[in-house]
Write a protein that holds these residues in place. Structure first.
Motif, PDB file in Angstrom:
ATOM      1  N   LEU A   1       0.849  -1.190   0.000  1.00 25.39           N
ATOM      2  CA  LEU A   1       0.000   0.000   0.000  1.00 25.39           C
ATOM      3  C   LEU A   1       0.884   1.238   0.000  1.00 25.39           C
ATOM      4  CD1 LEU A   1      -2.298  -1.048   3.012  1.00 25.39           C
ATOM      5  CD2 LEU A   1      -2.571  -1.715   0.611  1.00 25.39           C
ATOM      6  N   VAL A   2       0.508   2.235  -0.784  1.00 25.60           N
ATOM      7  CA  VAL A   2       1.228   3.515  -0.750  1.00 25.60           C
ATOM      8  C   VAL A   2       0.294   4.561  -0.157  1.00 25.60           C
ATOM      9  CG1 VAL A   2       0.608   4.157  -3.133  1.00 25.60           C
ATOM     10  CG2 VAL A   2       2.623   5.169  -2.045  1.00 25.60           C
ATOM     11  N   VAL A   3       0.818   5.282   0.830  1.00 28.35           N
ATOM     12  CA  VAL A   3       0.011   6.269   1.544  1.00 28.35           C
ATOM     13  C   VAL A   3       0.878   7.490   1.823  1.00 28.35           C
ATOM     14  CG1 VAL A   3      -1.430   6.729   3.563  1.00 28.35           C
ATOM     15  CG2 VAL A   3      -1.303   4.408   2.640  1.00 28.35           C
ATOM     16  N   GLN A   4       0.313   8.661   1.586  1.00 37.52           N
ATOM     17  CA  GLN A   4       1.038   9.893   1.844  1.00 37.52           C
ATOM     18  C   GLN A   4       1.235  10.069   3.353  1.00 37.52           C
ATOM     19  OE1 GLN A   4      -0.750  13.111  -0.271  1.00 37.52           O
ATOM     20  NE2 GLN A   4       0.910  14.546   0.106  1.00 37.52           N
ATOM     21  N   LYS A   5       2.430  10.492   3.740  1.00 39.74           N
ATOM     22  CA  LYS A   5       2.735  10.632   5.163  1.00 39.74           C
ATOM     23  C   LYS A   5       1.764  11.578   5.845  1.00 39.74           C
ATOM     24  CE  LYS A   5       6.346  11.991   8.418  1.00 39.74           C
ATOM     25  NZ  LYS A   5       7.732  12.511   8.593  1.00 39.74           N
ATOM     26  N   ASN A   6       1.487  12.730   5.226  1.00 35.91           N
ATOM     27  CA  ASN A   6       0.629  13.711   5.896  1.00 35.91           C
ATOM     28  C   ASN A   6      -0.851  13.377   5.796  1.00 35.91           C
ATOM     29  OD1 ASN A   6      -0.109  14.481   3.314  1.00 35.91           O
ATOM     30  ND2 ASN A   6       0.980  16.429   3.345  1.00 35.91           N
ATOM     31  N   LEU A   7      -1.185  12.255   5.167  1.00 38.00           N
ATOM     32  CA  LEU A   7      -2.569  11.771   5.152  1.00 38.00           C
ATOM     33  C   LEU A   7      -2.741  10.538   6.031  1.00 38.00           C
ATOM     34  CD1 LEU A   7      -3.693  12.284   1.434  1.00 38.00           C
ATOM     35  CD2 LEU A   7      -4.208  13.694   3.437  1.00 38.00           C
ATOM     36  N   GLY A   8      -1.731  10.267   6.871  1.00 41.85           N
ATOM     37  CA  GLY A   8      -1.933   9.244   7.897  1.00 41.85           C
ATOM     38  C   GLY A   8      -1.287   7.902   7.655  1.00 41.85           C
ATOM     39  N   SER A   9      -0.177   7.841   6.922  1.00 39.16           N
ATOM     40  CA  SER A   9       0.457   6.541   6.659  1.00 39.16           C
ATOM     41  C   SER A   9       0.904   5.860   7.949  1.00 39.16           C
ATOM     42  CB  SER A   9       1.652   6.715   5.720  1.00 39.16           C
ATOM     43  OG  SER A   9       2.617   7.582   6.295  1.00 39.16           O
ATOM     44  N   ASP A  10       1.460   6.633   8.877  1.00 43.00           N
ATOM     45  CA  ASP A  10       1.974   6.019  10.106  1.00 43.00           C
ATOM     46  C   ASP A  10       0.840   5.522  10.999  1.00 43.00           C
ATOM     47  OD1 ASP A  10       4.478   6.633   9.149  1.00 43.00           O
ATOM     48  OD2 ASP A  10       4.746   8.401  10.413  1.00 43.00           O
ATOM     49  N   SER A  11      -0.250   6.294  11.088  1.00 45.83           N
ATOM     50  CA  SER A  11      -1.390   5.831  11.882  1.00 45.83           C
ATOM     51  C   SER A  11      -2.059   4.627  11.229  1.00 45.83           C
ATOM     52  CB  SER A  11      -2.404   6.959  12.088  1.00 45.83           C
ATOM     53  OG  SER A  11      -2.952   7.391  10.857  1.00 45.83           O
ATOM     54  N   LEU A  12      -2.065   4.568   9.888  1.00 44.79           N
ATOM     55  CA  LEU A  12      -2.616   3.399   9.209  1.00 44.79           C
ATOM     56  C   LEU A  12      -1.772   2.172   9.506  1.00 44.79           C
ATOM     57  CD1 LEU A  12      -4.679   2.119   7.304  1.00 44.79           C
ATOM     58  CD2 LEU A  12      -3.176   2.744   5.395  1.00 44.79           C
ATOM     59  N   GLN A  13      -0.461   2.333   9.522  1.00 42.95           N
ATOM     60  CA  GLN A  13       0.403   1.205   9.845  1.00 42.95           C
ATOM     61  C   GLN A  13       0.123   0.693  11.259  1.00 42.95           C
ATOM     62  OE1 GLN A  13       4.606   1.838   9.260  1.00 42.95           O
ATOM     63  NE2 GLN A  13       5.166  -0.165  10.078  1.00 42.95           N
ATOM     64  N   ARG A  14      -0.048   1.610  12.201  1.00 37.37           N
ATOM     65  CA  ARG A  14      -0.355   1.198  13.574  1.00 37.37           C
ATOM     66  C   ARG A  14      -1.701   0.481  13.640  1.00 37.37           C
ATOM     67  NH1 ARG A  14       1.969   6.349  14.609  1.00 37.37           N
ATOM     68  NH2 ARG A  14      -0.089   7.343  14.703  1.00 37.37           N
ATOM     69  N   TRP A  15      -2.692   0.977  12.888  1.00 36.01           N
ATOM     70  CA  TRP A  15      -3.985   0.306  12.880  1.00 36.01           C
ATOM     71  C   TRP A  15      -3.879  -1.097  12.295  1.00 36.01           C
ATOM     72  CZ3 TRP A  15      -7.009  -1.557   8.858  1.00 36.01           C
ATOM     73  CH2 TRP A  15      -8.270  -2.021   9.236  1.00 36.01           C
ATOM     74  N   LEU A  16      -3.174  -1.245  11.196  1.00 37.41           N
ATOM     75  CA  LEU A  16      -3.003  -2.571  10.592  1.00 37.41           C
ATOM     76  C   LEU A  16      -2.369  -3.545  11.584  1.00 37.41           C
ATOM     77  CD1 LEU A  16      -1.782  -1.414   7.071  1.00 37.41           C
ATOM     78  CD2 LEU A  16      -3.847  -2.753   7.492  1.00 37.41           C
ATOM     79  N   GLU A  17      -1.335  -3.075  12.264  1.00 39.74           N
ATOM     80  CA  GLU A  17      -0.678  -3.918  13.269  1.00 39.74           C
ATOM     81  C   GLU A  17      -1.666  -4.297  14.373  1.00 39.74           C
ATOM     82  OE1 GLU A  17       2.376  -5.121  13.477  1.00 39.74           O
ATOM     83  OE2 GLU A  17       3.601  -3.987  12.049  1.00 39.74           O
ATOM     84  N   SER A  18      -2.486  -3.350  14.807  1.00 40.86           N
ATOM     85  CA  SER A  18      -3.427  -3.619  15.891  1.00 40.86           C
ATOM     86  C   SER A  18      -4.495  -4.630  15.492  1.00 40.86           C
ATOM     87  CB  SER A  18      -4.097  -2.309  16.350  1.00 40.86           C
ATOM     88  OG  SER A  18      -5.083  -1.875  15.417  1.00 40.86           O
ATOM     89  N   GLN A  19      -4.732  -4.754  14.186  1.00 43.53           N
ATOM     90  CA  GLN A  19      -5.728  -5.696  13.676  1.00 43.53           C
ATOM     91  C   GLN A  19      -5.140  -7.065  13.346  1.00 43.53           C
ATOM     92  OE1 GLN A  19      -9.127  -4.740  13.605  1.00 43.53           O
ATOM     93  NE2 GLN A  19      -8.122  -3.106  14.779  1.00 43.53           N
ATOM     94  N   GLY A  20      -3.871  -7.245  13.647  1.00 39.96           N
ATOM     95  CA  GLY A  20      -3.228  -8.531  13.391  1.00 39.96           C
ATOM     96  C   GLY A  20      -2.649  -8.682  12.004  1.00 39.96           C
ATOM     97  N   TRP A  21      -2.407  -7.534  11.325  1.00 41.03           N
ATOM     98  CA  TRP A  21      -1.800  -7.553  10.002  1.00 41.03           C
ATOM     99  C   TRP A  21      -0.366  -7.014  10.133  1.00 41.03           C
ATOM    100  CZ3 TRP A  21      -4.807 -10.032   6.682  1.00 41.03           C
ATOM    101  CH2 TRP A  21      -6.189  -9.956   6.829  1.00 41.03           C
ATOM    102  N   PRO A  22       0.634  -7.877  10.297  1.00 42.03           N
ATOM    103  CA  PRO A  22       2.014  -7.394  10.422  1.00 42.03           C
ATOM    104  C   PRO A  22       2.401  -6.534   9.223  1.00 42.03           C
ATOM    105  CG  PRO A  22       1.887  -9.714  11.000  1.00 42.03           C
ATOM    106  CD  PRO A  22       0.551  -9.339  10.411  1.00 42.03           C
ATOM    107  N   THR A  23       2.907  -5.348   9.503  1.00 42.98           N
ATOM    108  CA  THR A  23       3.157  -4.350   8.463  1.00 42.98           C
ATOM    109  C   THR A  23       4.514  -3.709   8.676  1.00 42.98           C
ATOM    110  OG1 THR A  23       0.774  -3.877   8.349  1.00 42.98           O
ATOM    111  CG2 THR A  23       2.258  -2.263   7.354  1.00 42.98           C
ATOM    112  N   GLU A  24       5.286  -3.600   7.604  1.00 42.42           N
ATOM    113  CA  GLU A  24       6.571  -2.903   7.682  1.00 42.42           C
ATOM    114  C   GLU A  24       6.610  -1.797   6.632  1.00 42.42           C
ATOM    115  OE1 GLU A  24      10.081  -4.925   6.313  1.00 42.42           O
ATOM    116  OE2 GLU A  24       8.906  -6.356   5.125  1.00 42.42           O
TER     117      GLU A  24
END
Length: 209
Positions: free
Chosen positions: A159-182
């Motif tokens: 997935l490509v996500v702009q940093k100022n549109l929430g890429s880091d928070s999306l990564q944290r959400w994915l991790e919290s849902q059991g989707w390991p993300t790097e």
């Protein structure tokens, strides 16, 4: 911004155009129109994704989630001619452009359609996406949850996500849902995230007494 590109039938008056997708391994001339995502140029985030992701699987079913007029789906189809590529979107005008672009490019291994047109039994060896962040957090989370669950064993999503549109928070959400993300890479204000469900499976297996 109005309805932006989320409407099934865009209200913006049609004004056909064309853009060029130029990558190291391909050059595609793509038909576009008003009422869809980035009709005047290939979005920078899409280019960052296509420039940095590993090659797609050579065979199997591959998915471009939120395909628009098809730059990601067509790149996957070109790079993996023995695979079947699915491009899914809500915007019927964009899907029409995608089909026309596939025909122009001579790519008969790509299918563009609404989500309900993809057979429920299909599982994906890879998902590539410039996801529609502006649909809102809840809708985005529902979208990603639905399609990530359809990865086949060993499949990965990028997935490509702009940093100022929430890429880091999306990564944290994915991790919290059991989707390991790097974070695969960071370029020009965009993050490319690699989601690897197999990592969770392997970890759970190792932790089982």
């Amino acid at each position: 911004m109005g309805e932006h590109y989320f409407a099934k039938q865009p209200g913006a008056q049609s004004r056909p155009g064309a853009v060029d997708l130029v990558l190291a391994d391909l050059h595609l001339r793509l038909a576009t129109d008003r009422g869809m995502f980035s009709p005047d140029r290939v979005d920078l985030g899409t280019r960052v994704l296509l420039d940095t992701v590993p090659p797609p699987p050579a065979t199997g079913d591959l998915l471009d989630l939120g395909c628009g007029y098809g730059p990601i789906a067509l790149t996957m189809a070109k790079r993996s001619p023995q695979a079947i590529v699915w491009g899914v979107d809500v915007n019927e005008r964009a899907l029409e452009c995608g089909r026309a672009n596939a025909q122009t490019a001579g790519l008969d291994n790509v299918r563009f359609g609404l989500d309900e047109e993809i057979p429920p039994a299909v599982r994906f060896a890879a998902i590539w996406s410039n996801p529609p962040i502006r649909v809102g957090k809840q809708a985005l989370h529902e979208l990603l949850s639905t399609w990530l669950a359809r990865l086949s064993p060993g499949g990965r999503a990028h997935l490509v996500v702009q940093k100022n549109l929430g890429s880091d928070s999306l990564q944290r959400w994915l991790e919290s849902q059991g989707w390991p993300t790097e974070r695969l890479t960071s370029r020009a204000g965009y993050r490319v995230l690699a989601v690897d469900p197999a990592t969770a499976t392997a970890s759970e297996t190792r932790d089982t007494p």
